[in-house]
Design an enzyme around this catalytic site. Structure first.
Site, PDB file in Angstrom:
ATOM      1  N   HIS A   1       2.839 -27.290  -3.745  1.00  0.00           N
ATOM      2  CA  HIS A   1       3.811 -26.545  -3.127  1.00  0.00           C
ATOM      3  C   HIS A   1       4.256 -27.623  -1.897  1.00  0.00           C
ATOM      4  O   HIS A   1       3.502 -28.275  -1.223  1.00  0.00           O
ATOM      5  CB  HIS A   1       3.550 -25.194  -2.736  1.00  0.00           C
ATOM      6  CG  HIS A   1       2.450 -25.212  -1.803  1.00  0.00           C
ATOM      7  ND1 HIS A   1       2.623 -24.750  -0.387  1.00  0.00           N
ATOM      8  CD2 HIS A   1       1.103 -24.801  -1.664  1.00  0.00           C
ATOM      9  CE1 HIS A   1       1.636 -24.673   0.320  1.00  0.00           C
ATOM     10  NE2 HIS A   1       0.561 -24.853  -0.257  1.00  0.00           N
TER      11      HIS A   1
ATOM     12  N   GLU B   1       5.333 -21.104  -1.528  1.00  0.00           N
ATOM     13  CA  GLU B   1       4.277 -20.787  -1.929  1.00  0.00           C
ATOM     14  C   GLU B   1       3.442 -19.886  -1.290  1.00  0.00           C
ATOM     15  O   GLU B   1       2.626 -18.984  -1.430  1.00  0.00           O
ATOM     16  CB  GLU B   1       3.378 -21.902  -2.348  1.00  0.00           C
ATOM     17  CG  GLU B   1       2.158 -21.797  -2.916  1.00  0.00           C
ATOM     18  CD  GLU B   1       0.726 -21.713  -2.172  1.00  0.00           C
ATOM     19  OE1 GLU B   1      -0.321 -21.490  -2.615  1.00  0.00           O
ATOM     20  OE2 GLU B   1       1.027 -21.781  -0.811  1.00  0.00           O
ATOM     21  N   GLU B   2       3.567 -20.078   0.142  1.00  0.00           N
ATOM     22  CA  GLU B   2       2.627 -19.605   1.305  1.00  0.00           C
ATOM     23  C   GLU B   2       3.206 -17.919   1.098  1.00  0.00           C
ATOM     24  O   GLU B   2       2.293 -17.277   1.667  1.00  0.00           O
ATOM     25  CB  GLU B   2       2.812 -20.074   2.470  1.00  0.00           C
ATOM     26  CG  GLU B   2       2.312 -21.526   2.909  1.00  0.00           C
ATOM     27  CD  GLU B   2       0.759 -21.519   2.610  1.00  0.00           C
ATOM     28  OE1 GLU B   2       0.286 -20.674   2.191  1.00  0.00           O
ATOM     29  OE2 GLU B   2       0.444 -22.698   2.704  1.00  0.00           O
TER      30      GLU B   2
ATOM     31  N   GLU C   1       8.699 -18.173 -10.182  1.00  0.00           N
ATOM     32  CA  GLU C   1      10.247 -18.076 -10.545  1.00  0.00           C
ATOM     33  C   GLU C   1      10.318 -19.213 -11.429  1.00  0.00           C
ATOM     34  O   GLU C   1      11.101 -18.849 -12.304  1.00  0.00           O
ATOM     35  CB  GLU C   1      10.958 -18.191  -9.412  1.00  0.00           C
ATOM     36  CG  GLU C   1      10.683 -17.086  -8.333  1.00  0.00           C
ATOM     37  CD  GLU C   1      10.552 -15.826  -8.558  1.00  0.00           C
ATOM     38  OE1 GLU C   1      11.265 -15.252  -9.490  1.00  0.00           O
ATOM     39  OE2 GLU C   1       9.354 -15.032  -8.585  1.00  0.00           O
TER      40      GLU C   1
ATOM     41  N   ASP D   1      -2.855 -29.129  -4.568  1.00  0.00           N
ATOM     42  CA  ASP D   1      -2.445 -28.127  -3.547  1.00  0.00           C
ATOM     43  C   ASP D   1      -2.948 -28.967  -2.369  1.00  0.00           C
ATOM     44  O   ASP D   1      -2.422 -29.884  -1.571  1.00  0.00           O
ATOM     45  CB  ASP D   1      -2.831 -26.813  -3.536  1.00  0.00           C
ATOM     46  CG  ASP D   1      -2.041 -26.029  -2.450  1.00  0.00           C
ATOM     47  OD1 ASP D   1      -1.862 -26.406  -1.486  1.00  0.00           O
ATOM     48  OD2 ASP D   1      -2.260 -24.759  -2.374  1.00  0.00           O
TER      49      ASP D   1
ATOM     50  N   HIS E   1      -3.902 -22.887   8.173  1.00  0.00           N
ATOM     51  CA  HIS E   1      -2.860 -21.876   8.308  1.00  0.00           C
ATOM     52  C   HIS E   1      -2.872 -21.839  10.002  1.00  0.00           C
ATOM     53  O   HIS E   1      -1.942 -20.747  10.328  1.00  0.00           O
ATOM     54  CB  HIS E   1      -3.054 -20.485   7.647  1.00  0.00           C
ATOM     55  CG  HIS E   1      -2.858 -20.702   6.304  1.00  0.00           C
ATOM     56  ND1 HIS E   1      -2.715 -19.470   5.490  1.00  0.00           N
ATOM     57  CD2 HIS E   1      -2.655 -21.584   5.559  1.00  0.00           C
ATOM     58  CE1 HIS E   1      -2.348 -19.895   4.258  1.00  0.00           C
ATOM     59  NE2 HIS E   1      -2.390 -21.316   4.146  1.00  0.00           N
TER      60      HIS E   1
END
Length: 745
Positions: free
Chosen positions: A372, A420-421, A429, A449, A550
């Site tokens: 992502h 993605e987050e 999708e 990732d 994050h």
């Protein structure tokens, strides 16, 4: 009668003679072999594979990471759009690009904080005086944190609201935590504070609501993330890799993956969307993350009884349950905690960037490599370490392609997934839009990732069938900083297990949850998948993940100083993942080992038998387990038989359709483990071997969870569910075994 037989025999002989004569005279024995024959029988070129690994450049990876992290790039932001253009530019490069690159757009449901009304957490006295206000933004240690696009810490998909109440401490917010807390306190109208870990983000609020809790705070405890260190004067970033006191882990607070308004449908503009009120798996009450500096202020002042020893964290105070509320002698005595959450949700355009190198022999067989692109802030480690590795893999392969030195046997698809987050949205999708095509044609999915958590050792997870493929690649790559040691040998020292077939081997994990973009490929499509990263020495830290995860501190500076100085671990991951990619794309026979899968099924069965032995299960469970054992035995027999066919065949000189048939058996075997009715309560989980489980037992997940519930309740209906799960397993394993066999007996 005799006359008819003689006439028939003579007629047959005449036809055979004509056929022989036609074959003899019609075929020109001097004709060359068809031009396509060498390509069809072509196998992996080991020398080209070595050229690929030699060309992977750590400095190029460093440059990619520096570019990708110049600005924050949260999904659908201006920074995210800049990364779309960056990927397109490199994948369309005339000297090192792919055959084709394009953007694929979806209209998805995302949640944001209101920049004009920041979320607030305050301690409010009875007279409404604000006694303490939690920090709204993380402390700045440099220009990265000062960027105006740094999003305020928030809980995506938390509802807006302004709950107020007495504070209680709920440990990790697990169901058992709230159950124990409720035995001591009346939780109605309270605000709970939880630490990260133990339960999913959203579950901390979902588990709280039935007890009458009206709001939840969540924080990273120094014991769980920092090995107890808390001071930014000399212990945490910018002095080390540890999270500073004001650091806050952002995240998506939802339990289901994919776009929340279009379950099982690709989120295109015209797609049907369910009503917002029908969304499941998101917090029913407001929830807000805070830094541990503010969490300490609150927890250190809590009254009530002392919490259990396993609830105690890293603060130099006793963690109490709460009175509810604060100690009578506290400066916050008789005061409430108030949350003011102003989050809002809206439909946004989000893009995947897709690229392809078309196969020369089997263009309708796909090896997919994904990572992502979006981050919460600058995202140097999550996800840009993986994006920079993918860019280097594609740069080297693109140069080989443009120079005319190579074209893969099978097509390689690259996916730079969007959003993605917010719940693995871009990849999910994509799998929903191309469900049939991907189901029938995809050989494997490779996920990188977070490429580098730290620089100690490789970590790999995947289906058991890819174990030896990963080992082969890891043996050919040098470990960073250890020129005489391979990645494999280094990995073996850090994490290993004993295999009945091979002895001591590195431990390959399983993809049992939905932690990254492999989820839809594994659980929804049943595609063989794997995930790669370099990680830390777990004997030296107890951090549940790299500490800047994050936060606004996950920057290029953080990555280059503390995670991977020199970017040699990034380079090792690129070489290892690229090696695996080329083997899957170029090998005549797919390098998948089904006997290794049998070993795992046998280990899972042994655990299931141990759980059943001595239990109070009714007789029909024992009878059902006999059939489960027979299914596992059949799978082992079928795997052994296919292995023998492969070993006894000279596949390069076989009829091409035989190779294709065996490859299809290997490729499609995991699809047989899919059952759409196995887990009706778990969105997107259909793989009966790798679905997530809460039982804590290394065995078949549906059986383990049902068995734990029935053993606790003793109810006949719960034992029926155990029987049902065993029947689902037996049928799926039998189906997978027959996928490896030619007959139906």
């Amino acid at each position: 009668m005799l006359k008819k037989v003689l006439i028939g025999s003579l007629g047959g002989a005449a036809v055979l003679t004509v056929g022989i004569l036609l074959g003899h005279y019609a075929i020109d024995k001097g004709s060359p072999a068809p031009s396509w024959l060498p390509d069809v029988s072509r196998d992996l070129d080991e020398s080209l594979l070595q050229d690929f690994m030699d060309a992977v450049d750590n400095k190029k990876i460093e440059g990619f990471l520096r570019d990708l992290t110049k600005v924050p790039h949260m999904a659908t932001s201006a920074g995210d759009e800049a990364t779309v253009e960056y990927m397109m530019q490199h994948w369309n490069d005339q000297e090192s690009g792919l055959d084709q690159a394009w953007r694929q757009n979806y209209v998805v449901y995302l949640s944001f904080p209101d920049p004009k009304k920041p979320n607030k957490v305050t301690v409010v006295a009875p007279n409404t005086t604000v006694l303490h206000t939690a920090r709204e933004r993380e402390k700045s240690y440099g220009p990265d944190q000062d960027d105006p696009e740094v999003v305020q810490p928030y809980a995506a998909y938390s509802p807006a609201g302004s709950p107020q109440g007495k504070l209680v401490y709920a440990n990790q917010g697990k169901p058992s935590d709230y159950m124990l807390l409720n035995k001591t306190l009346d939780l109605r109208g309270t605000i709970a504070i939880c630490r990260y870990g133990g339960a999913g983000r959203a579950e901390k609020a979902i588990n709280a609501a039935p007890y009458g809790v009206v709001g939840v705070l969540v924080y990273s405890d120094p014991l769980d993330i920092n090995d107890g260190l808390m001071s930014d004067s000399n212990e945490t970033y910018p002095h080390s890799w540890y999270m500073p006191p004001s650091g806050v882990e952002r995240g998506s607070f939802n339990t289901d993956y994919g776009d929340l308004l279009t379950p099982y449908l690709a989120a295109k503009e015209s797609t049907y969307r369910i009503p917002v009120e029908n969304i499941t798996g998101i917090p029913p009450i407001p929830i807000q993350p805070i830094g541990f500096e503010d969490a300490y202020v609150l927890i250190s002042q809590l009254g009530g009884e002392s919490a259990p020893a396993n609830w105690q964290g890293g603060f130099n105070c006793t963690y109490n349950y709460g009175g509810p509320g604060f100690k009578p002698a506290s400066q916050f005595s008789n005061s409430d905690v108030k949350l003011e959450v102003f989050n809002f949700a809206k439909l946004k355009n989000s893009s995947n960037v897709m690229g392809i190198i078309r196969g020369s022999v089997e263009p309708d067989r796909y090896v997919i490599y994904g990572n992502h692109r979006d981050s919460w802030v600058h995202g140097a480690i999550d996800p840009s370490s993986g994006t920079s590795v993918m860019l280097e893999v594609t740069r080297v392969l693109g140069r080989l392609l443009k120079q005319g030195r190579w074209r893969p046997r099978r097509s390689i698809i690259f996916g730079s997934w969007g959003a993605e987050e917010f719940g693995l949205i871009g990849s999910t999708e994509y799998t929903e839009q191309y469900y049939t095509k991907l189901s029938e044609r995809t050989v494997a999915y490779i996920n990188v990732d977070i490429a580098v958590f730290a620089n100690a050792t490789l970590r790999a997870s995947g289906m058991p069938s890819v174990q030896n493929l990963i080992f082969t690649a890891a043996k050919q790559v040098k470990a960073p900083g250890l020129e005489s040691t391979s990645v494999y040998d280094n990995w073996l020292r850090y994490s290993n297990r004993t295999s009945p077939a091979y002895g001591t081997v590195p431990r390959v994990g399983y993809l049992t949850g939905a932690g990254s973009d492999y989820a839809a490929f594994v659980h929804y499509l049943g595609i063989t998948a794997m995930d790669f990263s370099y990680t830390y020495d777990r004997t030296k830290t107890k951090a549940r993940i790299y500490p800047a995860y994050h936060t606004a501190y996950d920057t290029f500076d953080y990555a280059s100083r503390y995670i991977d100085p020199g970017f040699t671990s990034h380079q090792a991951v690129a070489r290892t993942a690229g090696n695996v990619l080329l083997r899957l794309a170029d090998s005549l026979l797919l390098p998948l080992n089904v006997s290794d899968y049998a070993e795992t099924l046998e280990a899972y069965l042994a655990t299931a038998l141990e759980l059943h032995q001595g239990s109070a299960a009714p007789p029909q469970i024992a009878h059902a387990i006999v059939f489960l054992k027979s299914a596992v035995d059949l799978f082992r027999s079928a795997a052994t038989q296919l292995d023998q066919i492969i070993k006894s065949s000279d596949l390069a000189n076989e009829i091409p359709l035989k190779v294709r048939r065996i490859n299809d058996q290997l490729m499609l075997m995991d699809r047989a483990f899919l059952d759409p009715q196995a887990f009706p309560e778990k969105y997107g989980f259909r793989h009966v071997i790798w679905a997530s489980s809460s039982s804590g037992h290394a065995t078949f997940p549906g059986f383990a969870d049902a068995f734990a519930r029935a053993s606790l309740s003793g109810l006949e209906g719960d034992w029926f569910r155990v029987h049902h799960q065993i029947s689902i397993l037996s049928q799926a394993i039998n189906g997978a075994a027959h996928m490896l066999m030619d007959g139906f007996q």
